[in-house]
Design an enzyme around this catalytic site. Structure first.
Site, short mmCIF file in Angstrom:
data_model
loop_
_atom_site.label_atom_id
_atom_site.label_comp_id
_atom_site.label_asym_id
_atom_site.label_seq_id
_atom_site.Cartn_x
_atom_site.Cartn_y
_atom_site.Cartn_z
N GLU A 147 -15.68 8.74 -29.10
CA GLU A 147 -14.84 9.03 -27.92
C GLU A 147 -15.38 10.19 -27.08
O GLU A 147 -14.68 11.18 -26.83
CB GLU A 147 -13.39 9.26 -28.36
CG GLU A 147 -12.81 8.01 -28.98
CD GLU A 147 -11.34 8.08 -29.28
OE1 GLU A 147 -10.79 9.19 -29.29
OE2 GLU A 147 -10.74 7.02 -29.52
N GLU A 176 -12.23 0.20 -32.40
CA GLU A 176 -10.92 0.76 -32.78
C GLU A 176 -9.84 0.10 -31.95
O GLU A 176 -9.92 0.11 -30.72
CB GLU A 176 -10.82 2.26 -32.48
CG GLU A 176 -11.30 3.18 -33.53
CD GLU A 176 -11.00 4.65 -33.21
OE1 GLU A 176 -9.86 4.98 -32.86
OE2 GLU A 176 -11.95 5.45 -33.31
C1 BG6 Z 1 -8.82 7.68 -31.83
C2 BG6 Z 1 -9.65 8.41 -32.84
O1 BG6 Z 1 -8.69 8.51 -30.76
O2 BG6 Z 1 -7.49 7.44 -32.09
C3 BG6 Z 1 -9.12 8.32 -34.25
O3 BG6 Z 1 -11.00 8.02 -32.79
C4 BG6 Z 1 -7.63 8.46 -34.24
O4 BG6 Z 1 -9.80 9.23 -35.04
C5 BG6 Z 1 -7.05 7.31 -33.43
O5 BG6 Z 1 -7.06 8.51 -35.51
C6 BG6 Z 1 -5.54 7.23 -33.38
O6 BG6 Z 1 -4.99 8.44 -32.93
P1 BG6 Z 1 -3.95 9.22 -33.81
O7 BG6 Z 1 -3.75 10.51 -33.12
O8 BG6 Z 1 -2.73 8.40 -33.87
O9 BG6 Z 1 -4.58 9.38 -35.18
#
Ligand code: BG6
Length: 473
Positions: free
Chosen positions: A167, A367
């Site tokens: 990111e 993701e």
């Molecule tokens: C992404 C990251 O931004 O979002 C992850 O790469 C992160 O590491 C994921 O866990 C979800 O966000 P959060 O804050 O709910 O864990």
């Protein structure tokens, strides 16, 4: 019609600092995730223990067996930087850290799961953050390159897919020490800070690409952004203009530079209006060369949001306000998760199509997922139908992006295979297909229980997406 090619990389993604625990195991140094303070702006009172997390460091074999049972084709993992270089400045790597990831990667390969390796994911050694102010400093770019060199040398025959930087677009945010290891020094303007972080992170990415391609010419390398498409809050011209600026500067700038190898016109103009020089020529040349070498683009996608334009007449001040103090809100027309994130499957299609039209490169979704605050019911089961719905709708939209919009997508990795700490260290924010009982840590173990979505996703992978239209609830 099934649009997914036979080699489509279905699977899951994790960030190892969020899952592993074992903060001090095998000579590891502390990193920015371990030392993360409570994020009060998220209404969080405390953080959970990153020394335990989901105990994945010690239970990785069991976790990989479960992923194999789900028929995963790929797993995105991160090689925690502070396990390899505990403070970041050592000349020689920490062998036990490397040996650990070698075992993990070997186990994945034995299970027929392709490792997709991230080289920095919230795991910069804390020492580099505190002593050098992270990626605000060019020295840290060189320390990072040293880490990449070591990891690429060790795993060049085992890892085909590499992600240089998790990111990267969010590294420029002044509060995102987790991503950049940096914070804004006093006396430095927001635009100067932005320019420095953009340049240094692009340079770090470019050096990583060059190192990996030199060591493993057949490897596939990409950069990565979090694409949170920003809609205008209303049809008022100032909101529409703010959305266009925000999408460019907060999301797409990273890929614009990475794929074209030069600063795009809108960014050059901005720097010149701010009275800032572009940056050093030698570094820009390294960035230019790497743009010819990247193989695909990877993204995380969770949600979309909307923006209001500020009441400012001066165009430059308007732009600065949008970039450095964006007035973002959640779209009232969309359903929300337990954490108030908008659920927007058609936004996902829009994101994929935008990337396809703008860059004409293969896209890897590394993701996408939804969190809920879950507990097993009286039968010990977790019926996470909301998660199945989320995945079904997002994957259908991905299918439309392929079929109707012509996007080339090489894989889809769900966040996440197992429950683990959120980016703000909250264990109750659960994303997994597999429930991790973090309330009972006994005999150095946390029990794993597949949720209902585990079986849904397994069937989806085994049918290569064909089961998408079955009613399974
Ligand atoms: C992404 C990251 O931004 O979002 C992850 O790469 C992160 O590491 C994921 O866990 C979800 O966000 P959060 O804050 O709910 O864990």
């Amino acid at each position: 019609m099934n649009v997914f090619p036979a080699e489509f990389l279905w699977g899951g993604a994790m960030s190892n600092v969020q899952a592993e625990g074992g903060c001090f195991a095998d000579g590891k140094g502390l990193n920015v995730f371990d030392t993360l303070e409570v994020r009060k702006e998220y209404g969080q009172e405390s953080v959970d223990n990153s020394d335990l997390a989901a105990n994945h460091y010690f239970q990785y074999e069991e976790d990989i067996s479960l992923m194999k049972e789900m028929s995963f084709k790929a797993l995105r993992l991160s090689i925690v930087w502070s396990r390899i270089y505990p403070t970041g400045v050592e000349d020689e790597p920490n062998e036990p850290g490397l040996a650990h990831y070698e075992k993990v990667i070997d186990r994945l390969l034995e299970a027929g799961i392709e490792p997709v390796v991230s080289l920095v994911h919230f795991d910069m050694p804390d020492y580099l953050s505190k002593t050098y102010n992270g990626f605000y400093s060019k020295e840290v770019v060189d320390f990072y390159a040293h880490h990449v060199e070591t990891v690429a040398e060790r795993f060049r025959n085992k890892v085909k897919y590499w992600i240089t930087y998790n990111e990267m677009n969010t590294a420029t945010m002044t509060h995102s020490k987790l991503v950049s290891g940096a914070s804004i020094p006093s006396g430095i303007s927001a635009e100067e800070y932005f320019r420095t972080i953009v340049f240094n992170t692009q340079l770090a990415h470019a050096k990583a690409v060059a190192i990996i391609k030199e060591k493993a010419p057949e490897a596939k390398v990409s950069g990565m952004i979090n694409f949170y498409q920003i809609y205008p809050k209303t049809l008022s011209p100032k909101d529409v203009l703010a959305a266009a600026i925000a999408n460019d500067f907060l999301c797409l700038l990273t890929f614009d530079i990475m794929t074209q190898g030069i600063y795009p016109t809108y960014y050059k103009e901005f720097l010149s209006e701010c009275g800032l020089a572009e940056d050093d020529r030698e570094g820009l040349e390294i960035i230019r060369r790497s743009s010819e070498q990247i193989d695909f683009l990877s993204i995380s996608y969770y949600q979309t949001c909307e923006i209001s334009g500020p009441e400012i007449e001066d165009p430059l001040e308007f732009e600065k306000s949008v970039i450095f103090r964006p007035q973002l809100s959640m779209n009232e027309h969309l359903e929300k998760t337990d954490w108030g994130w908008s659920i927007d499957p058609s936004g996902f299609r829009k994101v994929l199509s935008t990337l396809n039209q703008r860059y004409h490169k293969p896209i890897f979704v590394v993701e996408n997922g939804i969190a809920g605050d879950e507990k097993p019911d009286s039968r010990g089961a977790i019926d996470d139908d909301y998660r199945i719905r989320f995945y079904r709708e997002h994957i259908k939209n991905m299918q439309d992006a392929i079929e109707s919009d012509g996007a080339e997508i090489i894989g889809y990795l769900a966040w996440s295979p197992i429950d683990f700490l959120s980016s703000h260290k909250e264990m109750r924010k659960r994303y997994g297909f597999i429930y991790v009982d973090s309330d009972h840590y006994e005999d150095h173990k946390m029990k794993r229980t597949p949720k209902k979505s585990f079986y849904w996703y397994k069937r989806l992978i085994e049918s290569n997406g064909a089961s998408l239209y079955e009613v399974s609830e």
